[in-house]
Enzyme design. Structure first.
Site, short mmCIF file in Angstrom:
data_model
loop_
_atom_site.label_atom_id
_atom_site.label_comp_id
_atom_site.label_asym_id
_atom_site.label_seq_id
_atom_site.Cartn_x
_atom_site.Cartn_y
_atom_site.Cartn_z
N ASN A 181 0.92 -1.38 0.18
CA ASN A 181 0.03 0.12 -0.03
C ASN A 181 0.99 1.27 -0.01
O ASN A 181 1.47 1.48 1.09
CB ASN A 181 -0.95 0.05 1.18
CG ASN A 181 -1.61 1.24 1.38
OD1 ASN A 181 -1.80 2.04 0.76
ND2 ASN A 181 -2.28 1.38 2.60
N SER A 238 3.34 -2.30 10.18
CA SER A 238 4.99 -2.11 10.39
C SER A 238 5.61 -3.54 9.96
O SER A 238 6.61 -4.13 10.85
CB SER A 238 5.35 -1.75 11.98
OG SER A 238 4.86 -0.56 12.04
N GLU A 253 -5.29 -5.00 10.80
CA GLU A 253 -4.28 -3.90 10.98
C GLU A 253 -4.42 -3.19 12.36
O GLU A 253 -5.22 -2.23 12.33
CB GLU A 253 -4.34 -2.92 10.01
CG GLU A 253 -4.20 -3.44 8.63
CD GLU A 253 -3.60 -2.51 7.58
OE1 GLU A 253 -2.36 -2.92 6.81
OE2 GLU A 253 -4.26 -1.62 7.33
N LYS A 313 0.11 4.32 -0.37
CA LYS A 313 -0.59 5.49 0.37
C LYS A 313 -0.47 6.81 -0.79
O LYS A 313 -0.05 6.52 -1.76
CB LYS A 313 0.06 5.87 1.85
CG LYS A 313 -0.15 4.44 2.72
CD LYS A 313 0.04 4.76 3.98
CE LYS A 313 -0.17 3.27 4.81
NZ LYS A 313 -0.13 3.31 6.11
N GLY A 344 2.63 2.21 10.64
CA GLY A 344 3.39 3.53 10.80
C GLY A 344 4.34 3.84 11.79
O GLY A 344 4.94 4.83 11.94
N HIS A 360 -9.54 1.44 5.16
CA HIS A 360 -8.17 1.55 5.70
C HIS A 360 -8.26 2.38 7.04
O HIS A 360 -9.19 3.42 7.07
CB HIS A 360 -7.11 2.03 5.09
CG HIS A 360 -5.83 1.96 5.45
ND1 HIS A 360 -5.47 2.98 6.41
CD2 HIS A 360 -4.79 1.08 5.35
CE1 HIS A 360 -4.05 2.61 6.72
NE2 HIS A 360 -3.77 1.32 6.06
N GLU A 390 -6.70 4.92 8.02
CA GLU A 390 -6.55 6.19 7.47
C GLU A 390 -7.74 6.76 7.14
O GLU A 390 -7.95 8.00 7.39
CB GLU A 390 -5.28 6.48 6.80
CG GLU A 390 -3.96 6.10 7.71
CD GLU A 390 -2.81 5.57 6.76
OE1 GLU A 390 -3.01 5.51 5.42
OE2 GLU A 390 -1.88 5.03 7.47
P1 PGA Z 1 2.85 0.22 7.72
O1 PGA Z 1 1.37 0.58 7.16
O2 PGA Z 1 3.45 -1.06 7.07
O3 PGA Z 1 3.72 1.53 7.34
O4 PGA Z 1 2.68 0.03 9.12
C1 PGA Z 1 0.52 -0.52 6.99
C2 PGA Z 1 -0.75 -0.07 6.34
O5 PGA Z 1 -1.37 0.94 6.69
O6 PGA Z 1 -1.38 -0.95 5.48
#
Ligand code: PGA
Length: 248
Positions: A9, A213, A167, A11, A173, A94, A96
């Protein structure tokens, strides 16, 4: 045997030229049939990336979609528009998007149903905040998200189209990964929720990913867990680390 999926992803990163360079750099090294590799660039780069991966096993994913077919929805993108550039997966719900764009469970469900109509696999993201985990609400939160996202979804799609990604928000992140046990425990729980909603046979076939992560140093142990069928990778999908994760 459930096939592993590893999805990147990106983003809101990489403009189209940078996306092209990156895909050209890694594509031969992530072109495998052992796992299903999915790249989810920004909308603007979808078509270019689609062309670049045409002769590979790599699949294209989108990061979002709108549930209406067409019309006066400024700024939105329809499922048909995604299908036209060969999108096979689409991330939905997601954290976010839930956090910054008010994506509710109801909206997630509408998007899931619309994607399925057009044969695109939704990657449905679920997961709790740290506060919810600390107050032992995490199982309830995730159960509700799963149930609501799957409302009116036929069992056939659970077997061959739906992907659920657990998640935990506190792991996205942040560099903090859920332990293998925490991740597997929740993925197993999600399978039980699906089993209650449908049947055990359906639950045994549904694909459940872990995200938060994921990096080369933890990918192998996460991906070897009994109920984890792959990874949704954010930050590490933007670098050579993604190659290492795919080839775990
Ligand atoms: P990350 O993000 O691997 O940077 O923690 C995962 C995600 O948001 O799908």
């Amino acid at each position: 045997m459930r096939k592993k999926i590893i999805a990147g992803n990106w983003k809101m990163n990489y403009s189209v030229n940078r996306a092209e360079d990156f895909v050209n750099d890694i594509k031969d090294r992530i072109n495998t049939d052992e796992v299903e590799v999915v790249l989810c660039p920004n909308f603007v780069s979808l078509e270019r990336v689609s062309d670049l991966i045409e002769d590979t096993n790599i699949k294209l994913g989108a990061q979002n979609v709108y549930f209406e077919d067409k019309g006066a929805y400024t700024g939105e993108t329809s499922v048909d528009m995604l299908a036209a550039v060969n999108v096979k997966y689409c991330i939905v719900g997601h954290s976010e998007r839930r956090m910054y764009f008010n994506e509710t469970d109801e909206i997630v469900n509408k998007k899931v149903l619309k994607l399925l109509q057009k044969d695109i696999s939704p990657i449905i993201c679920v997961g709790e905040t740290l506060e919810q985990r600390d107050s032992s609400k995490h199982f309830d939160v995730v159960e509700n998200q799963v149930k609501n996202a799957l409302k009116d979804v036929d069992s056939i799609f659970l077997k061959n189209k739906i992907v659920i990604a657990y998640e935990p928000i506190w792991a996205i992140g942040t560099g903090v990964t859920a332990t293998d046990e925490q991740a597997n425990e929740m993925c197993k729980f999600i399978r039980e929720v699906v089993s209650k909603l449908y049947t055990k046979n359906v639950a045994d076939m549904v694909t459940i990913l872990y995200g938060g992560s994921v990096k080369p140093s933890n990918a192998k142990s996460i991906l070897e867990q009994s109920d984890i069928d792959g990874a949704l990778v954010g930050g590490a999908s933007l670098t050579n680390d993604f190659v290492a994760i795919v080839n775990y």
